[in-house]
Design a protein around this motif. Structure first.
Motif, PDB file in Angstrom:
ATOM      1  N   UNK A 231       0.825  -1.202   0.000  1.00 41.65           N
ATOM      2  CA  UNK A 231       0.000   0.000   0.000  1.00 41.65           C
ATOM      3  C   UNK A 231       0.859   1.252   0.000  1.00 41.65           C
ATOM      4  N   UNK A 232       2.003   1.219   0.691  1.00 38.19           N
ATOM      5  CA  UNK A 232       2.897   2.376   0.706  1.00 38.19           C
ATOM      6  C   UNK A 232       3.394   2.684  -0.697  1.00 38.19           C
ATOM      7  N   UNK A 233       3.766   1.639  -1.433  1.00 36.12           N
ATOM      8  CA  UNK A 233       4.306   1.827  -2.781  1.00 36.12           C
ATOM      9  C   UNK A 233       3.248   2.383  -3.728  1.00 36.12           C
ATOM     10  N   UNK A 234       2.038   1.857  -3.675  1.00 35.77           N
ATOM     11  CA  UNK A 234       0.984   2.327  -4.579  1.00 35.77           C
ATOM     12  C   UNK A 234       0.609   3.776  -4.272  1.00 35.77           C
ATOM     13  N   UNK A 235       0.503   4.122  -2.980  1.00 34.03           N
ATOM     14  CA  UNK A 235       0.188   5.511  -2.615  1.00 34.03           C
ATOM     15  C   UNK A 235       1.300   6.438  -3.089  1.00 34.03           C
ATOM     16  N   UNK A 236       2.543   6.005  -2.935  1.00 38.36           N
ATOM     17  CA  UNK A 236       3.663   6.839  -3.392  1.00 38.36           C
ATOM     18  C   UNK A 236       3.630   7.014  -4.898  1.00 38.36           C
ATOM     19  N   UNK A 237       3.357   5.936  -5.632  1.00 37.38           N
ATOM     20  CA  UNK A 237       3.297   6.039  -7.085  1.00 37.38           C
ATOM     21  C   UNK A 237       2.128   6.918  -7.535  1.00 37.38           C
ATOM     22  N   UNK A 238       1.063   6.965  -6.734  1.00 32.95           N
ATOM     23  CA  UNK A 238      -0.025   7.898  -7.038  1.00 32.95           C
ATOM     24  C   UNK A 238       0.473   9.337  -6.925  1.00 32.95           C
ATOM     25  N   UNK A 239       1.329   9.594  -5.941  1.00 31.94           N
ATOM     26  CA  UNK A 239       1.937  10.931  -5.843  1.00 31.94           C
ATOM     27  C   UNK A 239       2.843  11.202  -7.044  1.00 31.94           C
ATOM     28  N   UNK A 240       3.578  10.168  -7.490  1.00 29.15           N
ATOM     29  CA  UNK A 240       4.436  10.330  -8.671  1.00 29.15           C
ATOM     30  C   UNK A 240       3.609  10.734  -9.881  1.00 29.15           C
ATOM     31  N   UNK A 241       2.413  10.156 -10.015  1.00 27.68           N
ATOM     32  CA  UNK A 241       1.549  10.483 -11.142  1.00 27.68           C
ATOM     33  C   UNK A 241       1.184  11.963 -11.162  1.00 27.68           C
ATOM     34  N   UNK A 242       1.164  12.599  -9.989  1.00 26.54           N
ATOM     35  CA  UNK A 242       0.866  14.028  -9.907  1.00 26.54           C
ATOM     36  C   UNK A 242       1.972  14.891 -10.505  1.00 26.54           C
ATOM     37  N   UNK A 243       3.110  14.266 -10.800  1.00 27.73           N
ATOM     38  CA  UNK A 243       4.207  15.006 -11.432  1.00 27.73           C
ATOM     39  C   UNK A 243       3.756  15.624 -12.751  1.00 27.73           C
ATOM     40  N   UNK A 244       2.935  14.886 -13.507  1.00 29.49           N
ATOM     41  CA  UNK A 244       2.517  15.360 -14.825  1.00 29.49           C
ATOM     42  C   UNK A 244       1.704  16.650 -14.757  1.00 29.49           C
ATOM     43  N   UNK A 245       0.598  16.707 -14.007  1.00 31.27           N
ATOM     44  CA  UNK A 245      -0.162  17.969 -13.985  1.00 31.27           C
ATOM     45  C   UNK A 245       0.602  19.116 -13.336  1.00 31.27           C
ATOM     46  N   UNK A 246       1.433  18.820 -12.332  1.00 28.88           N
ATOM     47  CA  UNK A 246       2.189  19.906 -11.683  1.00 28.88           C
ATOM     48  C   UNK A 246       3.198  20.505 -12.660  1.00 28.88           C
ATOM     49  N   UNK A 247       3.917  19.659 -13.419  1.00 31.78           N
ATOM     50  CA  UNK A 247       4.888  20.179 -14.386  1.00 31.78           C
ATOM     51  C   UNK A 247       4.190  20.954 -15.504  1.00 31.78           C
ATOM     52  N   UNK A 248       3.022  20.462 -15.912  1.00 31.81           N
ATOM     53  CA  UNK A 248       2.264  21.182 -16.943  1.00 31.81           C
ATOM     54  C   UNK A 248       1.850  22.558 -16.433  1.00 31.81           C
ATOM     55  N   UNK A 249       1.393  22.621 -15.176  1.00 37.40           N
ATOM     56  CA  UNK A 249       1.004  23.899 -14.596  1.00 37.40           C
ATOM     57  C   UNK A 249       2.202  24.834 -14.499  1.00 37.40           C
ATOM     58  N   UNK A 250       3.332  24.308 -14.028  1.00 35.91           N
ATOM     59  CA  UNK A 250       4.525  25.144 -13.900  1.00 35.91           C
ATOM     60  C   UNK A 250       4.966  25.680 -15.264  1.00 35.91           C
ATOM     61  N   UNK A 251       4.864  24.840 -16.286  1.00 37.98           N
ATOM     62  CA  UNK A 251       5.242  25.278 -17.621  1.00 37.98           C
ATOM     63  C   UNK A 251       4.350  26.409 -18.111  1.00 37.98           C
ATOM     64  N   UNK A 252       3.044  26.271 -17.891  1.00 39.98           N
ATOM     65  CA  UNK A 252       2.117  27.338 -18.290  1.00 39.98           C
ATOM     66  C   UNK A 252       2.383  28.614 -17.503  1.00 39.98           C
ATOM     67  N   UNK A 253       2.632  28.474 -16.206  1.00 43.25           N
ATOM     68  CA  UNK A 253       2.920  29.636 -15.378  1.00 43.25           C
ATOM     69  C   UNK A 253       4.189  30.335 -15.846  1.00 43.25           C
TER      70      UNK A 253
END
Length: 352
Positions: A231-253
Motif C-alpha cells: 500500500x505504501x508503494x501504490x500511494x507513493x506512485x499515485x503521488x508520482x503520477x501528480x508530477x505530470x499535472x504539476x509540471x504542466x502547470x509550472x510550464x504554463x505559469x
C-alpha cells in the motif's frame, strides 16, 4: 494548483536571463568522458544497492558523486557529459518511470485515498511555497523544495528545474535536502506509526503519503511489515503520477510570467515533452500488453538512467555551495517535511 506559485512575475523572469546566448551544443566526443564517469558511478551505486537492498541506488549515487566532487577536482572535459546526464538522461528516466504505474492500481486505491493524495501534493506545495515566502527564499528555490518534498523527491526537483530554470546552487541544495530529510523519515515514520497505534496498512499509507523518494518509501514500508509495503508503494506512485499535472502547470505559469512580449526569452513548451512521455508510458503499461520480461528490462534501464543522472547531480554538490546558501532552505525543508507528513496523517485517519 495553488496561487502561491504565482507570487511574482518579476521574480520568475529574473531566474531566466533574457539576453544570455546559449552555449553551443556539445559534440558526441565531448560527452563521452562525462558519460563514461556517470556509467561507472551508476554501476557502482547499483552494485552497492544490491548488497544493501534497503538503500536506494539513487541516493547512493548522489552521495557518491558529492563525495567525489569534494575530494577530487574534476577535469573540465567531464562537464559536458555530466550536464547531459543530469538533464537529458534524467528526463528519459522520469518518462520510463511511468512504466511502473497502472491507472487501475491508482483507481484501486479508492476515491477517498486518491483525494488524500491530491490534497498532499496540492496543499504540500501551497504550504511550502507560503512558508518559503515568509523565509525570504527565491521563487525558484521554493518551487524546487515544494515539488521535491510533495511529489517524488530528487526526480521531481530536477523535473521542476527543467521547467523553471533555477540557479545551480538552488537545484543542488534542494536535491541534498531531499536526501537528508527523506532518509531521516525512514525510521521516523515506522516509529511514530507504532506510537500512534496505527495499523500496518494505515502506517503504510502514511509512509507512502509523506516520505519523499520512492526508494525511501520502500525502505520504510519494509520496516513496518505486515502488508504495509504494497500500500505504501501504490500511494507513493499515485503521488508520482501528480508530477505530470504539476509540471504542466509550472510550464504554463512560466510561459505567462517570462515576458511574453520579449522575443529574447526562451519559454518552455506548453507541456514538457518528458511529461507527455511519462503519461504515455503509464497508458502503455495500463494496457496490460507489455510482457513481464520487457517491464523488468525497462525498470532496470530506468533505474540505471536515474542513477547515472543522480550521480551527475551529486558531482555538482560542493560543501562550500551548500554552506553558502545559509540555514533558511534547511528550515523550509524541515517545515515542509512536517507539513506534508501532517496532511498525510490526517488523510489516513479520515479515510482509514
Amino acid at each position: 494548483m495553488p496561487s502561491n506559485l504565482s507570487d511574482s512575475a518579476t521574480e520568475q523572469r529574473s531566474a531566466v536571463p533574457a539576453t544570455s546566448t546559449p552555449p553551443a551544443p556539445a559534440g558526441k566526443a565531448d560527452l563521452l568522458p562525462g558519460l563514461a564517469l556517470c556509467a561507472v558511478g551508476a554501476l557502482l551505486a547499483m552494485g552497492i544497492g544490491r548488497l544493501l537492498p534497503t538503500v536506494s541506488p539513487l541516493l547512493i549515487a548522489i552521495v557518491g558523486g558529492a563525495v567525489m566532487a569534494n575530494l577530487v577536482k574534476l577535469p573540465a572535459r567531464l562537464r559536458p557529459g555530466l550536464t547531459f546526464s543530469s538533464k537529458r538522461l534524467l528526463r528519459v528516466g522520469i518518462a520510463l518511470l511511468g512504466l511502473q504505474l497502472m491507472f487501475s492500481d491508482i483507481l484501486g486505491l479508492g476515491w477517498g485515498v486518491i483525494a488524500v493524495v491530491v490534497a498532499i501534493v496540492v496543499l504540500g506545495i501551497a504550504g511550502t511555497m507560503y512558508a518559503g515566502k515568509l523565509l525570504g527564499l527565491s521563487w525558484t528555490q521554493r518551487v524546487l523544495i515544494a515539488c521535491g518534498f510533495s511529489i517524488c523527491g530528487a526526480a521531481a526537483v530536477a523535473a521542476a528545474d527543467g521547467v523553471v530554470n533555477a540557479k545551480e546552487e538552488e537545484l543542488l541544495t534542494a536535491v541534498a535536502l531531499v536526501v537528508i530529510f527523506g532518509t531521516l523519515m525512514i525510521p521516523t515514520v515506522p516509529l511514530l506509526a507504532s506510537l500512534f497505534g496505527l495499523s500496518n496498512l494505515d502506517a503504510g499509507m502514511w509512509a507512502g503519503g509523506s516520505i519523499h523518494e520512492v526508494a525511501q518509501v520502500v525502505a520504510a514500508g519494509t520496516a513496518i511489515g505486515g502488508g504495509a509495503l504494497a500500500v505504501a508503494t501504490v500511494v507513493k506512485l499515485a503521488r508520482v503520477l501528480m508530477l505530470a499535472p504539476v509540471m504542466a502547470y509550472l510550464s504554463l505559469h512560466t510561459r505567462r510570467t517570462s515576458g511574453a512580449s520579449s522575443a529574447d526569452v526562451k519559454r518552455p513548451p506548453l507541456v514538457p515533452l518528458f511529461t507527455v512521455a511519462f503519461l504515455g508510458c503509464v497508458a502503455l503499461r495500463s494496457t496490460g500488453l507489455l510482457p513481464d520480461a520487457f517491464l523488468d528490462v525497462a525498470k532496470l534501464v530506468q533505474t540505471a538512467l536515474l542513477t547515472a543522472a543522480m550521480f551527475a547531480l551529486g558531482s555538482s554538490v560542493h560543501v562550500s555551495v551548500i554552506r553558502g546558501v545559509g540555514p533558511r532552505p534547511f528550515v523550509l525543508a524541515a517545515l515542509s517535511t512536517v507539513w506534508v507528513a501532517t496532511i498525510a496523517l490526517v488523510g489516513v485517519l479520515i479515510v482509514g
